[in-house]
Scaffold this motif. Structure first.
Motif, PDB file in Angstrom:
ATOM      1  N   LYS A 146     -34.751  58.319  52.498  1.00  0.00           N
ATOM      2  CA  LYS A 146     -35.412  59.475  53.087  1.00  0.00           C
ATOM      3  C   LYS A 146     -34.477  60.259  53.989  1.00  0.00           C
ATOM      4  O   LYS A 146     -34.914  61.037  54.820  1.00  0.00           O
ATOM      5  CB  LYS A 146     -36.651  59.010  53.840  1.00  0.00           C
ATOM      6  CG  LYS A 146     -37.689  58.381  52.909  1.00  0.00           C
ATOM      7  CD  LYS A 146     -38.851  57.795  53.658  1.00  0.00           C
ATOM      8  CE  LYS A 146     -39.863  57.181  52.706  1.00  0.00           C
ATOM      9  NZ  LYS A 146     -40.929  56.469  53.422  1.00  0.00           N
ATOM     10  N   VAL A 197     -31.807  63.094  54.885  1.00  0.00           N
ATOM     11  CA  VAL A 197     -31.538  64.455  54.429  1.00  0.00           C
ATOM     12  C   VAL A 197     -30.329  64.954  55.205  1.00  0.00           C
ATOM     13  O   VAL A 197     -30.367  65.017  56.439  1.00  0.00           O
ATOM     14  CB  VAL A 197     -32.749  65.376  54.711  1.00  0.00           C
ATOM     15  CG1 VAL A 197     -32.438  66.804  54.316  1.00  0.00           C
ATOM     16  CG2 VAL A 197     -33.981  64.863  53.995  1.00  0.00           C
ATOM     17  N   THR A 234     -30.710  63.878  59.510  1.00  0.00           N
ATOM     18  CA  THR A 234     -32.135  64.196  59.479  1.00  0.00           C
ATOM     19  C   THR A 234     -32.881  63.253  58.540  1.00  0.00           C
ATOM     20  O   THR A 234     -32.322  62.767  57.563  1.00  0.00           O
ATOM     21  CB  THR A 234     -32.320  65.680  59.085  1.00  0.00           C
ATOM     22  OG1 THR A 234     -31.699  66.473  60.092  1.00  0.00           O
ATOM     23  CG2 THR A 234     -33.788  66.061  58.966  1.00  0.00           C
ATOM     24  N   SER A 284     -42.765  66.842  59.273  1.00  0.00           N
ATOM     25  CA  SER A 284     -42.052  66.929  57.993  1.00  0.00           C
ATOM     26  C   SER A 284     -40.627  66.386  58.094  1.00  0.00           C
ATOM     27  O   SER A 284     -40.127  65.752  57.176  1.00  0.00           O
ATOM     28  CB  SER A 284     -42.032  68.373  57.501  1.00  0.00           C
ATOM     29  OG  SER A 284     -41.509  69.230  58.496  1.00  0.00           O
ATOM     30  N   TYR A 285     -39.958  66.639  59.217  1.00  0.00           N
ATOM     31  CA  TYR A 285     -38.583  66.179  59.410  1.00  0.00           C
ATOM     32  C   TYR A 285     -38.361  65.739  60.852  1.00  0.00           C
ATOM     33  O   TYR A 285     -38.989  66.266  61.776  1.00  0.00           O
ATOM     34  CB  TYR A 285     -37.580  67.307  59.114  1.00  0.00           C
ATOM     35  CG  TYR A 285     -37.470  67.699  57.669  1.00  0.00           C
ATOM     36  CD1 TYR A 285     -36.739  66.929  56.773  1.00  0.00           C
ATOM     37  CD2 TYR A 285     -38.090  68.856  57.202  1.00  0.00           C
ATOM     38  CE1 TYR A 285     -36.627  67.301  55.442  1.00  0.00           C
ATOM     39  CE2 TYR A 285     -37.980  69.240  55.871  1.00  0.00           C
ATOM     40  CZ  TYR A 285     -37.249  68.451  54.997  1.00  0.00           C
ATOM     41  OH  TYR A 285     -37.128  68.821  53.685  1.00  0.00           O
ATOM     42  N   PRO A 311     -42.014  61.999  53.979  1.00  0.00           N
ATOM     43  CA  PRO A 311     -42.773  62.586  52.854  1.00  0.00           C
ATOM     44  C   PRO A 311     -44.279  62.322  52.911  1.00  0.00           C
ATOM     45  O   PRO A 311     -45.044  63.087  52.337  1.00  0.00           O
ATOM     46  CB  PRO A 311     -42.142  61.923  51.621  1.00  0.00           C
ATOM     47  CG  PRO A 311     -41.366  60.756  52.118  1.00  0.00           C
ATOM     48  CD  PRO A 311     -41.002  61.029  53.525  1.00  0.00           C
ATOM     49  N   GLU A 351     -36.535  62.731  56.357  1.00  0.00           N
ATOM     50  CA  GLU A 351     -37.757  63.346  55.838  1.00  0.00           C
ATOM     51  C   GLU A 351     -38.888  62.329  55.952  1.00  0.00           C
ATOM     52  O   GLU A 351     -38.674  61.129  55.776  1.00  0.00           O
ATOM     53  CB  GLU A 351     -37.549  63.727  54.378  1.00  0.00           C
ATOM     54  CG  GLU A 351     -38.647  64.626  53.850  1.00  0.00           C
ATOM     55  CD  GLU A 351     -38.445  65.040  52.396  1.00  0.00           C
ATOM     56  OE1 GLU A 351     -37.403  64.669  51.808  1.00  0.00           O
ATOM     57  OE2 GLU A 351     -39.347  65.704  51.861  1.00  0.00           O
ATOM     58  N   THR A 354     -31.479  70.614  56.744  1.00  0.00           N
ATOM     59  CA  THR A 354     -32.672  70.995  55.993  1.00  0.00           C
ATOM     60  C   THR A 354     -32.479  72.279  55.201  1.00  0.00           C
ATOM     61  O   THR A 354     -33.324  72.621  54.365  1.00  0.00           O
ATOM     62  CB  THR A 354     -33.878  71.214  56.947  1.00  0.00           C
ATOM     63  OG1 THR A 354     -33.510  72.228  57.896  1.00  0.00           O
ATOM     64  CG2 THR A 354     -34.250  69.938  57.689  1.00  0.00           C
TER      65      THR A 354
END
Lengths: 335, 335
Positions: A3, A5, A9, A184-185, A13, A11, A221
């Protein structure tokens, strides 16, 4: 499942939701421009206790219980409390947790603790490690002032760059259900030291960390600053906010009117004599839980980036001539 | 996917591995019975610095760098550093993190920080949020003594129940690869206050939390104490160890010779004048990273339960007449 990113970062989900928030503030914050957004405004900043430290802890206890009540939950429905504060050895959080029957995960990121606890809490929900957690933090002008600066009785003069520690506590209840704002992040920050050692200029000390985390979040992102309706740093104040805008330009990111600082928003500085602005863990906590969350529920803000900012100093580190490094953690919340 | 087991325990099905550990201790610990298990023994407990606080921070910096080197990694391979310590505002961890280019998640659980950081780190690996993280903590006799008790120059007498803060730092590098000891379960603890308020009797203050967490872990997993080759509490010392055994009997769990306390093991108490035993975040950190981990690698221990224990006090909370609550977090490690 990976996960991650970009470089820094994460994520989430499964979209961990912020099901409810609660905020409690002192009388001064209750006279500021955001007063209508707070759930509880104390008339007495001792909250009926005999010391400011006990008052601060009781505020966190109240905020946590209030958010449980708002969600129509009971203590037993909460799997973990993730909390921290500015006091030595997290006095406020530990003694609030003592009176609850909830497993406790103590966190310290100085005034970045609201997004640190929100970030770690959302990972616990997203990973299936918890069904409901609470992220909370607090600060108190009088407990912070006498711990970090001077005895209150001195009535010290404060330079224009100085900030005013917010008396307040905020709590967020996270879970998976409902149509609530979701995470979300998450971008966890690095410690940044740009050589600032003036305890009356925390905004300058923290700005480089805010810049680093925001820039990294945007690069990771692929978002631009205008993706967000609001980008809210924690407590940089007027001075740190200006520096942050300038430094982010050098990274190629222009922050416009969607950029606010919680410490800049919470007081009316001229009238309330708060100089550069509010500060403390409680500052971003109550602004995020009050003003921002409530404006997400009513549809005014749909996409926000919360970036609480912490100055990593102790009176010992200052006495020993060390600089004041900063840290910032970012959490993207959307609805 | 729900990874919750029982009331308070989390399963980590992907089995996050402890790929490497590093430990660094002061001269006194280097003369104790576990001396052969530590990676670095300092000759000078100031480690070349001009204050004990800077020395402690430099020890954590060294431990983190040493564990990265042992795993043949570089700083850039580490996604997060999860660390904390006993000093006000995590001075040791924050200033160690300042000199690294690794995102920093500050944690505070007093002397329970080794298993708190190990637990949260293993969730970050298990959840796919990180590929490699480091969990670390530190303590220093002289920085703790002067912060929590008396100036060192007083040469205060110490009652038999008093403990000796370990000068040391331990770091664990977690990932997914290789045939290394892995984390199977994590049980995060509640804050327990049984009314103890004697700062010279931390073992008694922390024992109820250790008991609560161990009993909950066993109930949640359906395991019995003899499942483990070693159950290791953090720093209860001789006094707290005896209380823990007695109280666990009341819960129906009998701890036998597989139960050790890191604070009891690290010193030879008569010869080294350490009274009830070692204490501090560094105590369970260096015993877990040294003695226990190395004996897992050589096959002597196959299943261990690490239960670092923390006393949640600040000098402010003590001066204000508050009790000393305790907390304990448990992590099951197997190979």
């Amino acid at each position: 499942m990976n996960k991650r990113v970009g470089k820094q970062t994460i994520e989430t989900p499964s979209k961990p939701r912020i099901i409810a928030t609660a905020s409690i503030v002192g009388p001064k914050e209750g006279e500021g421009p955001l007063k209508d957004y707070f759930d509880i405004i104390l008339e007495d900043d001792l909250n009926g206790k005999d010391t400011y430290e006990k008052a601060e802890s009781s505020m966190m206890y109240t905020a946590v219980n209030e958010v449980i009540k708002k969600a129509n939950f009971k203590e037993e429905n909460i799997d973990y409390l993730l909390a921290g504060d500015l006091l030595n050895q997290l006095t406020s959080a530990c003694f609030a947790a003592k009176d609850m029957d909830i497993p406790f995960i103590g966190l310290f990121g100085a005034c970045s603790t609201m997004t640190e606890s929100l970030a770690m809490g959302s990972l616990m929900i997203d990973g299936g490690y918890a069904n409901h957690v609470i992220a909370a933090t607090s600060s108190h002008f009088s407990s912070a002032e006498r711990q970090f600066r001077f005895p209150l009785e001195y009535g010290s003069q404060r330079p224009p760059t100085a900030q005013w520690t917010v008396t307040g506590s905020g709590a967020m209840l996270l879970g998976r259900e409902g149509n609530f704002p979701y995470i979300s992040y998450v971008t966890m920050g690095k410690v940044k030291d740009y050589g600032v050692n003036d305890v009356n200029n925390m905004g300058e000390a923290m700005a480089p960390a805010a810049v680093d985390t925001i820039a990294q979040h945007l690069r990771d992102t692929g978002r631009t600053p205008d993706y967000y309706d609001i980008i809210a740093t924690g407590d940089l104040g007027k001075v740190g906010k200006r520096i942050t805008k300038e430094l982010l330009l050098e990274h190629g990111f222009e922050l416009k009117d969607n950029y606010i600082d919680c410490g800049d928003e919470i007081f009316e500085h001229e009238r309330q004599k708060t100089n550069s602005g509010g500060s403390g863990c409680g500052c971003s906590a109550v602004v995020d839980c009050g003003y921002i969350y409530k404006n997400m529920l009513n549809g005014k803000f749909k996409r926000v980036l919360l970036v609480s900012t912490g100055a990593l100093l102790s009176s010992t580190s200052c006495f020993q001539g060390l600089n004041i490094p900063g840290i910032a953690h970012a959490v993207a919340v959307e609805i």
